[in-house]
Design a protein around this motif. Structure first.
Motif, PDB file in Angstrom:
ATOM      1  N   ILE A 167       1.160 -12.226   8.592  1.00 52.67           N
ATOM      2  CA  ILE A 167       1.271 -11.721   7.229  1.00 52.67           C
ATOM      3  C   ILE A 167       2.375 -10.677   7.105  1.00 52.67           C
ATOM      4  O   ILE A 167       3.063 -10.598   6.081  1.00 52.67           O
ATOM      5  CB  ILE A 167      -0.083 -11.169   6.727  1.00 52.67           C
ATOM      6  N   ARG A 168       2.615  -9.889   8.147  1.00 51.07           N
ATOM      7  CA  ARG A 168       3.683  -8.894   8.096  1.00 51.07           C
ATOM      8  C   ARG A 168       5.048  -9.572   7.950  1.00 51.07           C
ATOM      9  O   ARG A 168       5.886  -9.145   7.162  1.00 51.07           O
ATOM     10  CB  ARG A 168       3.638  -8.035   9.366  1.00 51.07           C
ATOM     11  N   THR A 198       8.099  -8.809  -0.431  1.00 49.75           N
ATOM     12  CA  THR A 198       7.004  -8.016  -0.966  1.00 49.75           C
ATOM     13  C   THR A 198       6.448  -7.178   0.179  1.00 49.75           C
ATOM     14  O   THR A 198       7.146  -6.934   1.166  1.00 49.75           O
ATOM     15  CB  THR A 198       5.938  -8.930  -1.609  1.00 49.75           C
ATOM     16  N   THR A 199       5.224  -6.697   0.057  1.00 51.31           N
ATOM     17  CA  THR A 199       4.617  -5.901   1.120  1.00 51.31           C
ATOM     18  C   THR A 199       3.310  -6.541   1.568  1.00 51.31           C
ATOM     19  O   THR A 199       2.701  -7.319   0.822  1.00 51.31           O
ATOM     20  CB  THR A 199       4.318  -4.464   0.654  1.00 51.31           C
ATOM     21  N   PHE A 205      -3.339   0.760   4.764  1.00 53.25           N
ATOM     22  CA  PHE A 205      -1.903   0.658   4.560  1.00 53.25           C
ATOM     23  C   PHE A 205      -1.345   1.978   4.034  1.00 53.25           C
ATOM     24  O   PHE A 205      -2.050   2.737   3.351  1.00 53.25           O
ATOM     25  CB  PHE A 205      -1.597  -0.461   3.557  1.00 53.25           C
ATOM     26  N   ASN A 206      -0.073   2.222   4.340  1.00 53.40           N
ATOM     27  CA  ASN A 206       0.558   3.440   3.850  1.00 53.40           C
ATOM     28  C   ASN A 206       1.145   3.224   2.457  1.00 53.40           C
ATOM     29  O   ASN A 206       1.018   2.140   1.869  1.00 53.40           O
ATOM     30  CB  ASN A 206       1.604   3.951   4.840  1.00 53.40           C
ATOM     31  N   SER A 207       1.798   4.247   1.913  1.00 51.77           N
ATOM     32  CA  SER A 207       2.280   4.185   0.537  1.00 51.77           C
ATOM     33  C   SER A 207       3.380   3.153   0.348  1.00 51.77           C
ATOM     34  O   SER A 207       3.643   2.718  -0.778  1.00 51.77           O
ATOM     35  CB  SER A 207       2.782   5.564   0.092  1.00 51.77           C
ATOM     36  N   GLU A 209       2.838  -0.826   4.145  1.00 52.35           N
ATOM     37  CA  GLU A 209       2.859  -1.271   5.535  1.00 52.35           C
ATOM     38  C   GLU A 209       1.528  -0.960   6.214  1.00 52.35           C
ATOM     39  O   GLU A 209       0.899   0.065   5.941  1.00 52.35           O
ATOM     40  CB  GLU A 209       3.979  -0.566   6.305  1.00 52.35           C
ATOM     41  N   ALA A 210       1.128  -1.836   7.128  1.00 52.73           N
ATOM     42  CA  ALA A 210      -0.143  -1.645   7.818  1.00 52.73           C
ATOM     43  C   ALA A 210      -0.113  -0.393   8.682  1.00 52.73           C
ATOM     44  O   ALA A 210       0.798  -0.211   9.502  1.00 52.73           O
ATOM     45  CB  ALA A 210      -0.458  -2.866   8.669  1.00 52.73           C
TER      46      ALA A 210
END
Length: 348
Positions: free
Chosen positions: A28-29, A37-38, A131-133, A136-137
């Motif tokens: 998925i990353r 996208t993210t 996840f961060n802002s 990202e995981a």
């Protein structure tokens, strides 16, 4: 900034479904990168179906993860994935910096930028994902066949957000600055003297900041015999010899939000494409060898003597993977580890 609603979440959901059907093995990353996208936004397409948005202070949630029993902790960056099974024990926080200190799950948690949390059910594989802002995981926790599923359901219910249709605000990550071509003009003798006077390996970061050096620049200016480059291909020999000799090692994988550590022996080693893998029952590592721009053996003084580490650095100058022999603060490193490194690596 953009929100899920502004990016047409319904459209992204269909795009993601089509992509998975055509690329079932893509992580998925990597998919998020291909789809511009993210990862957090892709996960959020499942809200209301197989994904639950979590709320509240993730520090309090993390303190309760131990109730789940045996789980799998996953921390990764762009180049390496670290998966360790065990129980979350002794979870504590000092403001937004936390620790999980168990014999199996060993973490350093930097939760100041843990922005989003989800409970995810992927084909009956249940997990908590943070996840961060930038989307990202930061860290993921997967149930295993030994986990307490009732405790998991209770935890999800306790921290479930009342609004499952909330928009997800993503803050684009700043572009990485390129590695400087020239090092700052420093007093090399003074830098080397301070290196040799280190009492704790953690003080090395302070030393880099003081002299405004990148990691590569610092290693190139190391005192004689305290840092030398090795062939990236040496890592396979290091793993193989660690497996053969059963010398217990420490494997550190970090991203800006979490550091995950495995301590112990390793056994099953194999290569698949660019990936160098450790595949043991309780510990898996997936290392992308072609991401290693430079590999170094680094020796740092401590009150218990020299500490020998292997550091892997990418093309942007980011150290993304570290290896040591098993050790505790105040105790000299294993001579078997020092010998293993000497016997395994090819100097450049």
């Amino acid at each position: 900034m953009k929100t899920i609603l502004e990016t047409d979440q319904g459209g992204l959901k269909q795009i993601w479904a089509n992509f998975k059907e055509q690329n079932p093995k893509t992580r998925i990353r990597d998919a998020a990168r291909e789809l511009s996208t993210t990862e957090a936004e892709l996960v959020a397409t499942g809200l209301g179906e197989n994904v639950v948005l979590l709320h509240g202070d993730f520090r309090e949630l993390l303190k309760e993860v131990g109730t789940l029993g045996h789980v799998m902790a996953l921390t990764r960056n762009d180049h390496v994935v670290h998966e360790r099974k065990g129980v979350y024990e002794n979870v504590s926080f000092n403001n937004h910096v936390g620790l999980a200190l168990g014999p199996d799950i060993d973490l350093r948690l930097f939760v100041g930028d843990w922005k989003f949390g989800f409970a995810v059910n992927e084909n009956e594989r249940q997990s908590l994902q943070f996840f961060n802002s930038a989307g990202e995981a930061a860290h993921k926790i997967y149930l295993t066949e030994k986990s307490d599923k009732a405790a998991y359901e209770a935890l999800v219910e306790k921290y479930k957000s009342e609004d499952q249709g909330v928009s997800l605000v993503i803050t684009p990550k700043a572009e990485k600055a390129p590695e400087p071509e020239t090092a700052p003009d420093i007093d090399v003798a003074a830098f080397q003297k301070e290196w040799l006077e280190l009492k704790d390996t953690h003080d090395f970061f302070t030393l880099l900041r003081k002299y405004k050096l990148t990691r590569k620049q610092a290693l190139r200016n190391a005192p004689e015999g305290h840092a030398y480059r090795i062939s990236p291909e040496s890592m396979k020999a290091v793993f193989d010899n660690a497996s053969e000799t059963q010398v217990p090692i420490m494997v550190f994988v970090s991203n800006p939000n979490c550091i995950q550590i495995h301590t112990g022996p390793i056994n099953k080693i194999f290569v698949m494409g660019p990936w160098l893998n450790i595949m043991d029952p309780e510990f898996n590592l997936h290392l992308r060898q072609d991401a290693i721009d430079e590999a170094w053996v680094v020796k740092k003084p401590s009150e218990a003597g020299l500490v020998t580490g292997i550091e892997l650095i990418d093309k942007d100058g980011v150290m993304f993977n570290q290896f040591f022999g098993k050790r505790k603060p105040g105790i000299p490193e294993l001579p078997e580890w020092t010998k293993l490194v000497d016997d395994s690596v090819t100097r450049l």
